[in-house]
Design an enzyme around this catalytic site. Structure first.
Site: not given
Length: 401
Positions: A175, A377
């Site tokens: 990320s 995610h």
């Protein structure tokens, strides 16, 4: 949003406690609950080293090193790998699933010299050479992935290469750990030559199609948040709090009805999937969240609104002062020449296919791009099937470099 959900958890827990546990089999939380990163690494008999570096702008960063695996000796030179977490995360998030399931441990056992980063403002890097984060709030907390890429990563990379006597290292980011890498290698392209291969998990550069609630919040209320920060100087968000692990150990363990609400926090944060190991929630909550700056959220909100990958927008007057132009400059992804691999899930709220494809089309040396079906995610870190579907492929790819 997570803070509000935890208030809901506490309310539901009070209802449950009031009515008794007659219908539930309550168990103890996982044994690794309450252990920090050093304790986790040493519990499983891996070597642990703590290194501290100072960035050019004064931030004191801790790197946690696992120089070799459990069954190896320390007198052999091993390829170095720098592992960089995302927003709110820390070095602990690469070892909290235990051996055979955590990428940090897997890399060490596969023969790598593992360096787990902690970026500025997080639990282990919340110090500064001349600023106090609790007093000099505006000066300390006004940073985003831009400064992490410009100052933190170069210092970490150079320290590791100096300590290991190597010319190149592997880079693995998740990320924001990928966003800061894109910022570094596009603005300081000389660092491309110091990277053997970059593994980007949930790669985030362009953000115009992000769907996460937090990003929408920062994008919609950017002006109000900026005014709030100016007035109250509450820049820090979701700092490490030992109370969270205590709450999670009681309300999120197996056999407790509130565990489903705990799981909802993760689904809101990363997208819904069937990959969450609910048993491990108390262990994750022991070290995560680790703290961040609201400016980090504002920067991603700006990327969402502008549909551009560019530096932080301070406003026209300050942009002219800092950048020499009224709007922030774009990052030129074509300058990224280090070999690059991308892995992301099709249920990821923050790494939408259109944005990832756009990033992939602009970098100069894309090795592979894989979408993992059913992953969100966070699953590229902790998913039940992440070893089989991601980590094994990562290890095989690294062997080629």
């Amino acid at each position: 949003v997570p803070a509000m959900l935890f208030k809901v958890i506490i309310f539901v827990a009070l209802v449950v406690f009031t009515n008794g546990y007659d219908d539930y089999e309550v168990r103890r939380p996982p044994p690794d609950t309450f252990l920090n990163v050093k304790q986790l690494i040493e519990k499983y008999r891996y070597p642990f080293e703590n290194h501290t570096v100072q960035t050019e702008d004064g931030y004191m960063l801790q790197i946690h090193r696992i120089p070799h695996g459990r069954n190896s000796k320390g007198n052999i030179t091993r390829p170095a790998v720098l592992v960089v977490p995302g927003v709110f995360c820390s070095s602990a998030d690469w070892v909290n699933m235990g051996p055979e399931r955590s990428l940090g441990f897997i890399l060490a056992d596969e023969g790598y010299d593992v360096w787990l980063a902690n970026t500025r403002g997080t639990r282990w890097s919340r110090k500064h050479a001349w600023l106090d984060p609790d007093v000099d709030k505006k000066e300390y907390w006004t940073f985003s992935f831009q400064q992490i890429g410009e100052y933190d990563l170069p210092e970490l990379i150079d320290h590791i290469l100096d300590q290991t006597n190597q010319e190149k290292l592997f880079y693995i980011g998740h990320s924001q750990g990928t966003t800061s890498f894109f910022a570094l290698t596009s603005s300081k392209p000389e660092y491309n030559k110091k990277v053997r291969l970059s593994i980007t998990l949930a790669p985030a550069a362009y953000a115009g199609h992000m769907r996460g609630l937090l990003i929408n919040f920062f994008a919609i209320f950017e002006d109000q948040i900026a005014e709030y920060l100016k007035k109250y100087e509450r820049y820090e968000t979701f700092p490490h709090n030992p109370l969270l692990s205590l709450i999670a150990s009681g309300l999120c363990q197996d056999g407790v009805p509130t565990q489903e609400i705990c799981a909802l926090v993760f689904h809101v944060a990363g997208g819904y999937s069937n990959q969450l190991n609910k048993t491990m929630i108390p262990v994750i909550a022991t070290n995560t969240p680790a703290g961040a700056s609201k400016v980090q959220g504002l920067h991603y909100g700006q990327l969402f609104k502008s549909k551009k990958f560019r530096k932080y927008d301070y406003g026209e007057e300050k942009n002219l002062e800092i950048y020499g132009q009224s709007s922030p400059p774009d990052y030129d992804l074509s300058r990224i020449t280090a070999p690059l691999a991308m892995y992301y899930g099709d249920k990821d709220l923050y790494c939408n296919k259109e944005d990832v494809d756009r990033t992939a089309a602009e970098v100069s040396n894309l090795v592979t791009k894989k979408v993992i079906k059913g992953f969100n995610h966070l699953d590229v870190l902790w998913g039940i099937d992440v070893v089989r579907l991601v980590f094994k492929d990562v290890i095989e790819l690294m062997k080629q470099y």
